[in-house]
Enzyme design. Structure first.
Site, PDB file in Angstrom:
ATOM      1  N   ASP A  97       0.804  -1.225   0.000  1.00  0.00           N
ATOM      2  CA  ASP A  97       0.000   0.000   0.000  1.00  0.00           C
ATOM      3  C   ASP A  97       0.834   1.272   0.000  1.00  0.00           C
ATOM      4  OD1 ASP A  97      -2.234  -1.651   0.091  1.00  0.00           O
ATOM      5  OD2 ASP A  97      -2.270  -1.657   2.284  1.00  0.00           O
ATOM      6  N   LYS A 115       1.800   2.163  -5.047  1.00  0.00           N
ATOM      7  CA  LYS A 115       2.353   1.620  -6.302  1.00  0.00           C
ATOM      8  C   LYS A 115       1.424   1.862  -7.494  1.00  0.00           C
ATOM      9  CE  LYS A 115       2.514  -2.382  -4.323  1.00  0.00           C
ATOM     10  NZ  LYS A 115       2.138  -1.986  -2.949  1.00  0.00           N
ATOM     11  N   GLY A 124      -4.415  -4.271  -3.943  1.00  0.00           N
ATOM     12  CA  GLY A 124      -5.419  -3.237  -4.228  1.00  0.00           C
ATOM     13  C   GLY A 124      -4.628  -1.998  -4.588  1.00  0.00           C
ATOM     14  N   HIS A 125      -4.521  -1.711  -5.870  1.00  0.00           N
ATOM     15  CA  HIS A 125      -3.706  -0.585  -6.338  1.00  0.00           C
ATOM     16  C   HIS A 125      -4.631   0.524  -6.839  1.00  0.00           C
ATOM     17  CE1 HIS A 125      -0.023  -3.403  -7.144  1.00  0.00           C
ATOM     18  NE2 HIS A 125      -0.451  -3.447  -5.903  1.00  0.00           N
ATOM     19  N   GLN A 144       2.133  -5.980  -3.247  1.00  0.00           N
ATOM     20  CA  GLN A 144       2.556  -6.033  -1.852  1.00  0.00           C
ATOM     21  C   GLN A 144       3.861  -5.231  -1.667  1.00  0.00           C
ATOM     22  OE1 GLN A 144       1.575  -9.425  -3.301  1.00  0.00           O
ATOM     23  NE2 GLN A 144      -0.397  -8.523  -2.844  1.00  0.00           N
TER      24      GLN A 144
HETATM   25  P1  GDP Z   1      -0.775   0.385  -3.504  1.00  0.00           P
HETATM   26  O1  GDP Z   1      -1.384  -0.886  -3.057  1.00  0.00           O
HETATM   27  O2  GDP Z   1       0.695   0.443  -3.241  1.00  0.00           O
HETATM   28  O3  GDP Z   1      -1.088   0.738  -4.927  1.00  0.00           O
HETATM   29  O4  GDP Z   1      -1.426   1.528  -2.605  1.00  0.00           O
HETATM   30  P2  GDP Z   1      -3.002   1.675  -2.252  1.00  0.00           P
HETATM   31  O5  GDP Z   1      -3.723   2.110  -3.467  1.00  0.00           O
HETATM   32  O6  GDP Z   1      -3.469   0.463  -1.554  1.00  0.00           O
HETATM   33  O7  GDP Z   1      -2.948   2.801  -1.153  1.00  0.00           O
HETATM   34  C1  GDP Z   1      -2.428   4.071  -1.415  1.00  0.00           C
HETATM   35  C2  GDP Z   1      -3.531   5.114  -1.158  1.00  0.00           C
HETATM   36  O8  GDP Z   1      -2.951   6.397  -1.121  1.00  0.00           O
HETATM   37  C3  GDP Z   1      -4.570   5.174  -2.256  1.00  0.00           C
HETATM   38  O9  GDP Z   1      -5.785   5.557  -1.681  1.00  0.00           O
HETATM   39  C4  GDP Z   1      -4.044   6.286  -3.168  1.00  0.00           C
HETATM   40  O10 GDP Z   1      -5.080   6.924  -3.915  1.00  0.00           O
HETATM   41  C5  GDP Z   1      -3.460   7.225  -2.166  1.00  0.00           C
HETATM   42  N1  GDP Z   1      -2.290   8.010  -2.616  1.00  0.00           N
HETATM   43  C6  GDP Z   1      -1.269   7.624  -3.410  1.00  0.00           C
HETATM   44  N2  GDP Z   1      -0.341   8.599  -3.464  1.00  0.00           N
HETATM   45  C7  GDP Z   1      -0.798   9.620  -2.700  1.00  0.00           C
HETATM   46  C8  GDP Z   1      -0.274  10.896  -2.328  1.00  0.00           C
HETATM   47  O11 GDP Z   1       0.832  11.287  -2.698  1.00  0.00           O
HETATM   48  N3  GDP Z   1      -1.035  11.660  -1.481  1.00  0.00           N
HETATM   49  C9  GDP Z   1      -2.231  11.236  -1.018  1.00  0.00           C
HETATM   50  N4  GDP Z   1      -2.890  12.039  -0.190  1.00  0.00           N
HETATM   51  N5  GDP Z   1      -2.763  10.034  -1.346  1.00  0.00           N
HETATM   52  C10 GDP Z   1      -2.048   9.241  -2.159  1.00  0.00           C
HETATM   53  P1  IMO Z   2      -0.878  -4.141  -2.298  1.00  0.00           P
HETATM   54  O1  IMO Z   2      -0.366  -4.724  -3.607  1.00  0.00           O
HETATM   55  C1  IMO Z   2      -0.932  -4.569   2.038  1.00  0.00           C
HETATM   56  C2  IMO Z   2      -0.985  -8.648   3.616  1.00  0.00           C
HETATM   57  C3  IMO Z   2      -2.228  -9.088   4.356  1.00  0.00           C
HETATM   58  C4  IMO Z   2      -1.630 -10.084   5.336  1.00  0.00           C
HETATM   59  C5  IMO Z   2      -0.548 -10.756   4.502  1.00  0.00           C
HETATM   60  C6  IMO Z   2      -0.980 -12.072   3.864  1.00  0.00           C
HETATM   61  O2  IMO Z   2      -2.143  -3.422  -2.396  1.00  0.00           O
HETATM   62  O3  IMO Z   2       0.232  -3.380  -1.639  1.00  0.00           O
HETATM   63  P2  IMO Z   2      -2.558 -12.663   1.780  1.00  0.00           P
HETATM   64  O4  IMO Z   2      -3.989 -12.327   1.521  1.00  0.00           O
HETATM   65  O5  IMO Z   2      -1.599 -12.166   0.765  1.00  0.00           O
HETATM   66  O6  IMO Z   2      -2.355 -14.122   2.076  1.00  0.00           O
HETATM   67  O7  IMO Z   2      -2.208 -11.893   3.176  1.00  0.00           O
HETATM   68  O8  IMO Z   2      -0.202  -9.835   3.497  1.00  0.00           O
HETATM   69  N1  IMO Z   2      -1.223  -8.126   2.253  1.00  0.00           N
HETATM   70  C7  IMO Z   2      -1.153  -6.833   1.931  1.00  0.00           C
HETATM   71  N2  IMO Z   2      -0.961  -5.741   2.689  1.00  0.00           N
HETATM   72  N3  IMO Z   2      -1.062  -4.438   0.711  1.00  0.00           N
HETATM   73  C8  IMO Z   2      -1.219  -5.524  -0.077  1.00  0.00           C
HETATM   74  O9  IMO Z   2      -1.204  -5.464  -1.427  1.00  0.00           O
HETATM   75  C9  IMO Z   2      -1.327  -6.787   0.535  1.00  0.00           C
HETATM   76  N4  IMO Z   2      -1.523  -8.034   0.066  1.00  0.00           N
HETATM   77  C10 IMO Z   2      -1.446  -8.855   1.131  1.00  0.00           C
HETATM   78  O10 IMO Z   2      -2.849  -8.006   4.995  1.00  0.00           O
HETATM   79  O11 IMO Z   2      -0.995  -9.395   6.382  1.00  0.00           O
HETATM   80 MG    MG Z   3      -2.919  -1.589  -1.843  1.00  0.00          MG
END
Ligand code: GDP
Ligand code: IMO
Ligand code: MG
Length: 416
Positions: free
Chosen positions: A12, A15, A39-40, A221
């Protein structure tokens, strides 16, 4: 140009946003591991898209997305995702390709993941059946996307698998058995619907390399969730580090020109496991509130804490990241004081074997208390924000080459 984007914390890191931003310059965007546990998030014109299996760069019309063999694949989630993206681009389908070698996630994987999580074995997974699908893959009883096109063997294999899983469900977990006919029928339907997306991996990749296509690999991840080098057993079941791409994609290029590590300007983690800078006080609560730190896949509140330079330094060594894309710096606008872990009182480096015991030592600097979400250049940033970035560079040894100051595609300060 061949580049890889990898997470340097516990996932999270942002990415999705980073890949969407960088993909403008690329032809092919490849996921090489993980599945719908990812979840990107990508924002376009006030619309939010959450990519689980489809590579996050495909909203750029120049980009073809490829889901590589190292991924586990859930067709039901894929078609839901696809219908969301089609609202943005009705022609998207022609730009999505999937490896024949991806292992499929079946309802029994999900059911077992949920049940295990809800009993004493839980580690806080996303309950998407990830661990169970990889378990079957390595136990050599898994079913691949390409197997859907051999109906007789498929049906035999599925009946054996379902009867085994039903035994576990009923005898160990006292749960209801699953209907094999329903699952088999659904498979035949998916075989038909997925046919246009399935490619011969080697042909697809070799052709791309021959044509000098620009390829952007997208890790899911983060390095600290890597099955080998993360905080085991509180990890995911795949290789999240850069090395994962070499086995996750057939005919992967030998040379990666850039490895771009992504880290948030603070730290979050969802699920159980060690997290040295976790902050359960007001500081951590404010990070969750201002950063809106709730899971993109599960909606769970994320655990929050200060940036840990030693975690990121460890992750950079694991992934060979040479540069850092720092995200969510804008979230820190609201703090009087910023703090950052620069060492541990009881260890020289982050070590996953002792991660539970590490005692972070913090450096504190004044906060910048200014809205920076419209800032476009490093020079325009408040002095305190620059100081914060310099501390990160000093202690991680990485150059911060991009700074993200908002969720939108254009909220990026480029420093190279
Ligand atoms: P990922 O799994 O690495 O793609 O990250 P996620 O999408 O799960 O979580 C990142 C969250 O931060 C999402 O809600 C994005 O829309 C948000 N986000 C990403 N970059 C920024 C930033 O620079 N500022 C803010 N405020 N939100 C951001
Ligand atoms: P993105 O790509 C954050 C964590 C879960 C748990 C562990 C194992 O959005 O960064 P799983 O379902 O993979 O067997 O869970 O890994 N986990 C993540 N945490 N971002 C993710 O993906 C994750 N995918 C799995 O919360 O601790
Ligand atoms: Mg994510």
């Amino acid at each position: 140009m061949i580049a890889a984007v990898v997470g340097l914390q516990w996932g999270d890191e942002g990415k999705g946003k980073v890949v969407d931003y960088l993909a403008k310059e690329f032809d092919i965007n490849i996921r090489f591991q993980g599945g719908p546990n990812a979840g990107h998030t990508v924002w376009r014109d006030n619309n939010k898209y959450v990519f689980h299996q489809i590579p996050s760069g495909v909203l750029n019309k120049n980009v073809t997305g490829f889901i590589g063999a190292g991924c586990v694949f859930d067709p039901a989630i894929f078609f839901e995702e696809l219908s969301e993206i089609k609202k943005f681009d009705p022609g998207i389908e022609t730009r999505i390709k999937i490896s024949r070698f991806c292992h499929l996630i079946f309802p029994y994987h999900i059911m077992l993941d949920k049940i295990k999580e809800e009993t004493t074995h839980g580690i806080g997974t996303t309950k998407k059946g990830i661990g169970m699908a990889y378990e079957d893959k390595y136990a050599r009883i898994g079913i691949r996307l390409g197997d859907l096109y051999n109906p007789e063997t498929l049906e035999k294999k599925l009946r054996v698998n379902i009867s085994r899983k039903n035994l576990i469900l009923m005898e160990i977990f006292h749960a209801e058995p699953l209907s094999d006919n329903e699952i088999i029928e659904k498979c035949f339907e998916y075989a038909y619907k997925l046919k246009p997306f399935v490619v011969n991996d080697l042909e697809f990749l070799n052709q791309a390399v021959l044509e000098n296509k620009k390829i952007l690999f997208e890790g899911a991840q983060g390095a600290l969730l890597d099955v080998n080098f993360g905080t085991y057993p509180f990890v995911t079941s795949s290789h999240t580090i850069t090395g994962g791409l070499f086995v996750g994609v057939a005919g992967a290029p030998m040379r990666i020109d850039r490895v771009i590590g992504v880290a948030k300007a603070y730290t979050t983690r969802v699920g159980m496991g060690p997290f040295p800078t976790e902050d359960k006080s007001e500081f951590g609560e404010n990070l969750r509130r201002f950063g809106n730190e709730y899971g993109a896949t599960t909606g769970r509140p994320r655990r929050c804490g200060a940036f840990d330079t030693l975690v990121v330094r460890y992750a950079a060594r694991l992934t060979n990241a040479q540069e850092l894309f720092l995200t969510k710096l804008d979230v820190l606008s609201y703090f009087e004081t910023l703090k950052i872990a620069v060492g541990y009182a009881n260890a020289r480096e982050f070590d996953p074997f002792y991660a539970e015991e590490l005692e972070p030592v913090y450096e504190e600097i004044p906060g910048f208390k200014k809205d920076i979400s419209h800032v476009k250049s490093f020079d325009e940033l408040p002095a305190e924000a620059k100081e914060y970035i310099k501390l990160i560079e000093h202690y991680t040894g990485l150059k911060v080459s991009y700074i993200s100051v908002g969720a939108g595609n254009d909220a990026v300060i480029k420093r190279i």
